[in-house]
Write an enzyme that holds these catalytic residues in place. Structure first.
Site, short mmCIF file in Angstrom:
data_model
loop_
_atom_site.label_atom_id
_atom_site.label_comp_id
_atom_site.label_asym_id
_atom_site.label_seq_id
_atom_site.Cartn_x
_atom_site.Cartn_y
_atom_site.Cartn_z
NE ARG A 88 25.60 38.83 32.85
CZ ARG A 88 24.32 38.79 32.45
NH1 ARG A 88 23.94 37.91 31.54
NH2 ARG A 88 23.43 39.62 32.96
CE1 TYR A 89 27.16 42.04 34.02
CE2 TYR A 89 28.76 40.79 35.29
CZ TYR A 89 27.45 41.07 34.98
OH TYR A 89 26.43 40.41 35.60
NE ARG A 118 52.06 17.41 35.04
CZ ARG A 118 50.76 17.23 34.89
NH1 ARG A 118 49.96 18.28 34.84
NH2 ARG A 118 50.26 16.03 34.77
CB SER A 124 60.13 31.26 35.13
OG SER A 124 60.58 30.01 34.65
CG HIS A 184 22.41 60.16 61.15
ND1 HIS A 184 23.45 59.48 61.74
CD2 HIS A 184 22.61 61.48 61.43
CE1 HIS A 184 24.25 60.34 62.35
NE2 HIS A 184 23.76 61.56 62.17
CD GLN A 212 62.45 32.70 41.07
OE1 GLN A 212 61.32 32.23 41.00
NE2 GLN A 212 63.54 31.96 41.29
CB SER A 257 9.93 42.69 38.24
OG SER A 257 9.39 41.55 38.87
NE ARG A 275 24.91 44.35 35.20
CZ ARG A 275 24.38 44.35 33.98
NH1 ARG A 275 24.97 45.03 33.00
NH2 ARG A 275 23.27 43.68 33.73
NE ARG A 281 49.14 30.50 36.73
CZ ARG A 281 49.87 30.23 35.64
NH1 ARG A 281 49.35 30.48 34.45
NH2 ARG A 281 51.08 29.73 35.74
#
Length: 495
Positions: free
Chosen positions: A29-30, A94, A121, A168, A250, A298, A312, A347
């Site tokens: 979407r963005y 794994r 890794s 304010h 590491q 609306s 948004r 991730r």
């Protein structure tokens, strides 16, 4: 309501099975396609292969027995990634990096014996993430510069237009529409300065080994420390970096992730502040963000023109700001040379921080470039408040002509209270000036009353401040980044 778990077959006409899985709104979407590509699987895993190629190339240049044909075979299969086979290997092993080592080796059988030679890794994962961060920061910078350019235009266009200032969220002294925009602009200029420092100082992890000691490479080069240092620099250069992190465990220190997300958070904060102001100004009907010809405000109230884009921005900004806490906790809780509890969350955190900021900057550019300012509404509100602000000037002008300061002060106080009562109790217009114009105590200013309440007399140095700020701080920034402004196509939002 009792409903079937899945739609009946006779009602199910959907053939796109992807719609049965969650898709991330940041990409769907963005965010821009270019930012999404930086964090895509293809970019990630092809960068893994680039790192293996860079490592082999540098190791060969430093004297290891690696054939040019092996490197060329790896290059020929750079983008030929069998994702299905890699997934099968990961399910079996794994281990994501080992699964792709096997996948790359299957595609490059001659090179298989030397792929990942001496590496751990994190040589692959950390250096890839730093490469992605570097590319993503460049995209953020380009969009941030465009925001600065758009706000510069707005600030200069409206630098002389008086508007009511608020402290304010109560009426205060006058400022100008352009001066207010310059406040938003200054925040983004500060963000660009922080971003430039980050880009300039972002290091590569380089070749550091399993605990950061480079022991495996020292063994490969028979204890030759000079060769190991040379290898580190060569790999970094091949990957487009000028420096490597001096020391590491590491992983590269997760402090870097916090530094990155902090800069992104700063941009989000600036955007949120600006968007909040615009939302409030839209309520006052002084400005409006762009509103499409067929846009619906609306589903119930057809007349509504909601600040959807600014809302948004605030929504996404809040999310970006929250992610900074995640990277802070990750860095704080790492044990010794590394623990793997930094993996799953990173991730998500790193891509989402960039995708969200990318989205924010696109929306901000769209809003600022198409913002509508309503001068008559602004002037009406100014003229409701200005008579009260002008009373001190009126008082002083009358005293200069021989009036009694204390008597005039009391008269102004009484007139002000009555005028305020009309506005609050009856919803009437401010009639303070009319009252003063009818009071002979103020005869000395009756002829010049309209001049005394000229809004431009009450904005201070707002126009000058805005022009000076743009000239001294903004123009040099835009000149230095002129190349990023060559393509100024209108920003089109997905939704």
């Amino acid at each position: 309501i009792s409903c079937p778990a899945t739609p009946p077959l006779r009602l199910c006409t959907m053939t796109d099975k992807s719609k049965e899985k969650y898709t991330h709104p940041l990409t769907s979407r963005y965010a821009s396609d270019e930012m999404s590509k930086v964090w895509s699987d293809m970019t990630k895993f092809s960068t893994w292969r680039k790192l293996w190629i860079a490592l082999a190339t540098a190791e060969k240049e430093c004297g290891l027995d690696i054939k040019e044909s092996q490197i060329e075979q790896m290059k020929s299969k750079l983008y030929d990634i069998d994702f299905k086979y890699a997934a099968e290997q990961e399910k079996k092993l794994r281990h994501d990096v080992m699964s792709h080592i096997h996948t790359f080796g299957k595609a490059c059988p001659d090179a298989a014996p030397i792929i990942h030679l001496g590496a751990t890794s994190c040589f692959i994962t950390d250096n890839t993430e730093l490469t992605q961060i570097k590319e993503a920061l460049a995209l953020v910078k380009a969009k941030l510069v465009r925001v600065i350019d758009a706000l510069k235009d707005m600030a200069l266009k409206y630098k002389d237009m008086p508007t009511l200032g608020f402290t304010h969220y109560q009426p205060a002294q006058l400022t100008t529409v352009g001066k207010r925009a310059s406040l938003w602009l200054q925040d983004f200029v500060f963000d660009l300065q922080n971003l430039d420092r980050l880009i300039e100082n972002l290091p590569f992890r380089g070749v550091k080994g399993t605990t950061g000691t480079q022991a495996s490479y020292l063994a490969l080069f028979n204890g030759d420390h000079k060769k190991v240092k040379e290898l580190d620099g060569k790999v970094a250069k091949l990957m487009g970096f000028t420096k490597t992190i001096p020391v590491s465990g590491q992983t590269y220190t997760r402090k870097l992730d916090f530094m990155v997300t902090s800069v992104l958070s700063g941009i989000a904060q600036s955007a949120n502040k600006m968007a909040n102001d615009i939302r409030l100004l839209m309520n006052l009907r002084e400005v409006e963000e762009p509103f499409g010809k067929n846009q619906v405000g609306s589903s119930a109230m057809a007349y509504k023109r909601n600040p959807m884009r600014s809302e948004r921005v605030c929504s996404l900004a809040r999310y970006v700001i929250s992610l900074t806490a995640n990277t802070a906790h990750t860095h704080a809780t790492q044990w010794f040379e590394r623990t793997l509890d930094d993996s799953a969350n990173r991730r998500m955190v790193l891509p989402e921080s960039f995708l969200a900021v990318d989205s924010i900057l696109l929306i901000v550019t769209n809003v600022v470039s198409g913002i509508v300012v309503w001068p008559h509404v602004i002037r009406k509100r100014v003229m409701e408040a200005l008579p009260f602000m002008a009373t001190e000037n009126i008082l002083m002008a009358c005293v200069k002509e021989g009036g009694n300061r204390q008597d005039l002060h009391e008269a102004i106080r009484e007139h002000s209270m009555e005028a305020a009562k009309v506005m609050k109790e009856k919803g009437g217009e401010c009639d303070l000036l009319e009252r003063i114009a009818k009071d002979d105590s103020f005869k000395a200013v009756h002829a010049t009353l309209k001049d005394i309440v000229n809004p431009k007399l009450y904005v201070g140095r707002s126009p000058e401040q805005t022009a000076e700020f743009v000239e001294s701080e903004v123009v040099p920034v835009l000149k230095a980044n002129a190349a990023l402004l060559q393509d100024k196509k209108e920003v089109q939002l997905k939704v």
